[in-house]
Design a protein around this motif. Sequence first.
Motif, short mmCIF file in Angstrom:
data_model
loop_
_atom_site.label_atom_id
_atom_site.label_comp_id
_atom_site.label_asym_id
_atom_site.label_seq_id
_atom_site.Cartn_x
_atom_site.Cartn_y
_atom_site.Cartn_z
N LEU A 113 74.46 37.12 41.08
CA LEU A 113 73.95 35.77 41.34
C LEU A 113 72.60 35.82 42.05
O LEU A 113 71.77 34.92 41.89
CB LEU A 113 74.97 34.95 42.15
CG LEU A 113 76.27 34.69 41.37
CD1 LEU A 113 77.29 33.97 42.23
CD2 LEU A 113 75.99 33.87 40.11
N GLN A 114 72.36 36.89 42.81
CA GLN A 114 71.01 37.07 43.39
C GLN A 114 70.01 37.25 42.24
O GLN A 114 68.92 36.69 42.26
CB GLN A 114 70.99 38.30 44.31
CG GLN A 114 71.75 38.13 45.61
CD GLN A 114 71.77 39.42 46.44
OE1 GLN A 114 72.05 40.49 45.91
NE2 GLN A 114 71.50 39.30 47.73
N ALA A 115 70.41 38.04 41.25
CA ALA A 115 69.52 38.29 40.10
C ALA A 115 69.25 37.00 39.33
O ALA A 115 68.15 36.79 38.82
CB ALA A 115 70.15 39.34 39.18
N TRP A 116 70.25 36.15 39.25
CA TRP A 116 70.08 34.86 38.56
C TRP A 116 69.10 33.97 39.33
O TRP A 116 68.16 33.40 38.76
CB TRP A 116 71.45 34.18 38.41
CG TRP A 116 71.39 32.77 37.92
CD1 TRP A 116 70.83 32.33 36.75
CD2 TRP A 116 71.89 31.61 38.59
NE1 TRP A 116 70.96 30.96 36.64
CE2 TRP A 116 71.62 30.50 37.77
CE3 TRP A 116 72.57 31.41 39.80
CZ2 TRP A 116 71.98 29.20 38.12
CZ3 TRP A 116 72.93 30.12 40.15
CH2 TRP A 116 72.64 29.03 39.31
N MET A 117 69.30 33.88 40.64
CA MET A 117 68.43 33.02 41.46
C MET A 117 66.96 33.45 41.38
O MET A 117 66.06 32.62 41.26
CB MET A 117 68.89 33.03 42.92
CG MET A 117 70.22 32.33 43.16
SD MET A 117 70.08 30.56 42.96
CE MET A 117 69.50 30.10 44.59
N VAL A 118 66.73 34.77 41.45
CA VAL A 118 65.33 35.23 41.45
C VAL A 118 64.70 35.06 40.06
O VAL A 118 63.50 34.83 39.95
CB VAL A 118 65.17 36.68 41.99
CG1 VAL A 118 65.77 36.80 43.38
CG2 VAL A 118 65.75 37.72 41.05
N GLY A 122 61.25 32.80 38.97
CA GLY A 122 60.10 33.37 38.25
C GLY A 122 59.74 34.78 38.64
O GLY A 122 58.58 35.20 38.46
N ALA A 123 60.72 35.54 39.12
CA ALA A 123 60.44 36.95 39.49
C ALA A 123 59.98 37.75 38.28
O ALA A 123 60.48 37.54 37.16
CB ALA A 123 61.69 37.59 40.09
N ARG A 148 72.23 42.46 32.89
CA ARG A 148 71.73 42.53 31.50
C ARG A 148 72.36 41.42 30.66
O ARG A 148 71.70 40.71 29.91
CB ARG A 148 72.05 43.92 30.93
CG ARG A 148 71.58 44.22 29.51
CD ARG A 148 70.07 44.42 29.40
NE ARG A 148 69.31 43.20 29.44
CZ ARG A 148 68.06 43.09 29.88
NH1 ARG A 148 67.40 44.13 30.31
NH2 ARG A 148 67.46 41.94 29.89
N GLN A 149 73.69 41.30 30.83
CA GLN A 149 74.44 40.29 30.04
C GLN A 149 73.96 38.88 30.38
O GLN A 149 73.71 38.06 29.49
CB GLN A 149 75.93 40.44 30.35
CG GLN A 149 76.84 39.70 29.40
CD GLN A 149 78.31 39.84 29.78
OE1 GLN A 149 78.71 40.79 30.45
NE2 GLN A 149 79.13 38.89 29.38
N ALA A 150 73.82 38.60 31.67
CA ALA A 150 73.40 37.26 32.10
C ALA A 150 71.98 36.94 31.63
O ALA A 150 71.72 35.84 31.12
CB ALA A 150 73.49 37.16 33.63
N TYR A 151 71.07 37.88 31.79
CA TYR A 151 69.67 37.64 31.39
C TYR A 151 69.58 37.43 29.88
O TYR A 151 68.85 36.56 29.41
CB TYR A 151 68.78 38.81 31.82
CG TYR A 151 68.35 38.77 33.29
CD1 TYR A 151 68.90 37.86 34.20
CD2 TYR A 151 67.36 39.63 33.76
CE1 TYR A 151 68.50 37.83 35.53
CE2 TYR A 151 66.94 39.60 35.09
CZ TYR A 151 67.52 38.70 35.97
OH TYR A 151 67.11 38.67 37.28
N ASP A 152 70.32 38.26 29.13
CA ASP A 152 70.25 38.14 27.67
C ASP A 152 70.88 36.82 27.20
O ASP A 152 70.37 36.16 26.30
CB ASP A 152 70.95 39.33 26.98
CG ASP A 152 70.14 40.61 27.12
OD1 ASP A 152 68.97 40.53 27.56
OD2 ASP A 152 70.67 41.68 26.81
N THR A 158 62.71 37.88 33.45
CA THR A 158 62.60 38.84 34.57
C THR A 158 63.06 40.21 34.10
O THR A 158 64.09 40.34 33.45
CB THR A 158 63.49 38.36 35.75
OG1 THR A 158 63.02 37.07 36.15
CG2 THR A 158 63.43 39.33 36.93
N LYS A 159 62.27 41.24 34.45
CA LYS A 159 62.62 42.59 34.01
C LYS A 159 63.66 43.19 34.94
O LYS A 159 63.52 43.12 36.17
CB LYS A 159 61.38 43.49 34.02
CG LYS A 159 60.42 43.21 32.90
CD LYS A 159 59.36 44.30 32.90
CE LYS A 159 58.31 44.05 31.85
NZ LYS A 159 57.43 45.21 31.68
#
Length: 214
Positions: A113-118, A122-123, A148-152, A158-159
């Motif tokens: 969820l930290q990765a989602w927020m950032v 616009g990280a 990876r799953q959430a971003y895809d 965000t990389k």
Amino acid sequence: MELYVDTANLDEIKKAADLGVLDGVTTNPSLIAKEGIDYGERLAEICEVVSGPVSAEVIATDYQGMMAEAATRIGIAENIVIKLPCTADGVRACKSLADQGVRTNMTLCFQPLQAWMVAKAGAFLVSPFIGRIDDIGQDGMDLIHQIRQAYDAHGYQTKLLAASIRHPKHMLDCLLAGADVATVPYKVIEGLLKHPLTDIGLEKFLADYAKAFS
Ligand code: E4P
């Protein structure tokens, strides 16, 4: 997958750059402390060697302080990326910097969820720490797979930068899991090309050649 070296040691950075496959550098306050050198001075030296993204981590923990440090660091070179912690102030600074076109690396990420927020802020990069999760008896790779799953699934740009990598097995797992970037200590980079059969094979090729022609 891009390859960054995770160090503030200039000799290691030069050796990694000499390989011709280095894409960037990450630093942090602990790595700079180990070198015992002024942070800004070392960043300028690194940016002379590497043209790819060079992460400069803020020392401040409050929004104003982070923004002030970022303003100083981005003046060092065009390839400086501002490294911020995945905290509320960090996310706020990330959003403000992203709105100004400044690239950020959101560090100390330990849950998806930290990765989602950032990503929403616009990280440019998010840094999940695999090794430190393994250190507390959990599996750091689970976090890489979840991000990876959430971003895809949602198309976030965000990389995913796999960090806190301790050994070549982490690298292989990250490569297969679809991490965009891996940042690794120079010692681990050296290990990426090692195999005893390569050494034995090379020795035999040279011995056979020498026997026939010398
Ligand atoms: C990443 O940006 C960090 O500098 C680094 O990967 C932390 O690694 P460590 O957990 O081995 O200190």
